[in-house]
Write a protein that holds these residues in place. Structure first.
Motif, short mmCIF file in Angstrom:
data_model
loop_
_atom_site.label_atom_id
_atom_site.label_comp_id
_atom_site.label_asym_id
_atom_site.label_seq_id
_atom_site.Cartn_x
_atom_site.Cartn_y
_atom_site.Cartn_z
N VAL A 83 0.85 -1.20 0.00
CA VAL A 83 0.00 0.00 0.00
C VAL A 83 0.88 1.24 0.00
N ARG A 84 1.91 1.23 0.84
CA ARG A 84 2.83 2.38 0.91
C ARG A 84 3.51 2.61 -0.44
N GLU A 85 3.98 1.54 -1.05
CA GLU A 85 4.66 1.66 -2.34
C GLU A 85 3.68 2.14 -3.42
N GLY A 86 2.45 1.65 -3.36
CA GLY A 86 1.44 2.12 -4.31
C GLY A 86 1.14 3.59 -4.13
N ARG A 87 1.09 4.02 -2.90
CA ARG A 87 0.86 5.45 -2.61
C ARG A 87 2.00 6.30 -3.15
N LEU A 88 3.23 5.85 -2.92
CA LEU A 88 4.38 6.58 -3.44
C LEU A 88 4.35 6.64 -4.96
N GLU A 89 4.04 5.50 -5.58
CA GLU A 89 3.99 5.45 -7.05
C GLU A 89 2.92 6.39 -7.58
N GLY A 90 1.78 6.44 -6.91
CA GLY A 90 0.71 7.35 -7.31
C GLY A 90 1.14 8.81 -7.22
N LYS A 91 1.85 9.15 -6.17
CA LYS A 91 2.32 10.53 -6.00
C LYS A 91 3.38 10.87 -7.05
N ARG A 92 4.28 9.92 -7.32
CA ARG A 92 5.29 10.15 -8.37
C ARG A 92 4.60 10.38 -9.72
N ASP A 93 3.62 9.54 -10.01
CA ASP A 93 2.88 9.65 -11.27
C ASP A 93 2.17 11.01 -11.36
N THR A 94 1.53 11.42 -10.27
CA THR A 94 0.84 12.71 -10.23
C THR A 94 1.82 13.84 -10.49
N LEU A 95 2.97 13.78 -9.83
CA LEU A 95 3.98 14.82 -10.01
C LEU A 95 4.45 14.88 -11.47
N LEU A 96 4.74 13.75 -12.05
CA LEU A 96 5.20 13.72 -13.44
C LEU A 96 4.13 14.24 -14.40
N ARG A 97 2.88 13.90 -14.14
CA ARG A 97 1.79 14.39 -14.99
C ARG A 97 1.65 15.91 -14.88
N LEU A 98 1.72 16.40 -13.65
CA LEU A 98 1.60 17.86 -13.46
C LEU A 98 2.76 18.59 -14.12
N LEU A 99 3.96 18.03 -14.00
CA LEU A 99 5.12 18.64 -14.65
C LEU A 99 4.93 18.67 -16.17
N ALA A 100 4.48 17.58 -16.73
CA ALA A 100 4.25 17.52 -18.18
C ALA A 100 3.19 18.53 -18.59
N SER A 111 14.44 13.33 -13.34
CA SER A 111 13.47 12.24 -13.42
C SER A 111 13.86 11.10 -12.49
N ALA A 112 15.14 10.76 -12.47
CA ALA A 112 15.63 9.69 -11.59
C ALA A 112 15.45 10.08 -10.12
N ARG A 113 15.65 11.35 -9.81
CA ARG A 113 15.45 11.83 -8.43
C ARG A 113 14.00 11.64 -7.98
N ILE A 114 13.08 11.95 -8.87
CA ILE A 114 11.66 11.77 -8.56
C ILE A 114 11.35 10.28 -8.37
N GLN A 115 11.83 9.45 -9.28
CA GLN A 115 11.56 8.01 -9.19
C GLN A 115 12.19 7.38 -7.96
N ALA A 116 13.30 7.93 -7.48
CA ALA A 116 13.99 7.37 -6.33
C ALA A 116 13.42 7.87 -5.00
N CYS A 117 12.59 8.89 -5.04
CA CYS A 117 12.06 9.48 -3.81
C CYS A 117 11.11 8.51 -3.11
N THR A 118 11.35 8.27 -1.82
CA THR A 118 10.51 7.37 -1.03
C THR A 118 9.87 8.09 0.16
N ASP A 119 9.85 9.41 0.10
CA ASP A 119 9.28 10.20 1.19
C ASP A 119 8.00 10.89 0.71
N VAL A 120 6.88 10.52 1.31
CA VAL A 120 5.58 11.06 0.90
C VAL A 120 5.54 12.58 1.07
#
Length: 141
Positions: A83-100, A111-120
């Motif tokens: 669940v935690r990993e899914g939440r992080l992935e969702g936030k990463r995806d949201t961030l990338l979409r907003l940036l685009a 991009s790698a920094r965003i993908q590596a981030c594990t802090d909500v």
């Protein structure tokens, strides 16, 4: 309720009974989980064969040993981690979409920094930073 669920599991084949047992287990709140765990342990300790036959076979074969040995705790921890990993992935995806959407182009390092981030909290801050930002540096500060 717990006893009714166990009785219903007794009508299923072993594979389905295990799947549904896990579904039932994951849907229970802590007091009901404790009640189910206590029921299984109590019946095993007392040697009562009052479980439905197919569920009893699962217990006898050690398929539900996790109740006694903490494997269900491991399943819970694994589920929470998922669940935690899914939440992080969702936030990463949201961030990338907003940036685009904002037209902000990322370098490979950004991009790698965003993908590596594990802090909500960090991801939330970056998401908020997108508003009004013109560069990735402004967002990732």
């Amino acid at each position: 309720m717990v006893q009714a669920a166990l009785a219903a599991l007794g009508r299923l084949d072993q594979a389905h009974a295990m799947v549904y047992f896990q579904v039932i287990w994951s849907g229970l709140r802590e007091p009901m989980r404790q009640a189910l765990e206590a029921l299984v342990m109590e019946r095993q300790i007392e040697g009562e064969a009052t479980f439905p036959p197919s569920l009893q076979r699962l217990i006898d074969r050690g398929k539900l040993e996790g109740v006694r040995e903490g494997k269900l705790e491991g399943m819970r921890e694994g589920k929470l981690e998922g669940v935690r990993e899914g939440r992080l992935e969702g936030k990463r995806d949201t961030l990338l979409r907003l940036l685009a959407r904002a037209g902000i182009v990322l370098t490979e390092d950004e991009s790698a920094r965003i993908q590596a981030c594990t802090d909500v909290a960090t991801l939330d801050r970056w998401i908020e930073n997108v508003l009004g930002a013109k560069t990735a540096t402004e967002v990732l500060s």
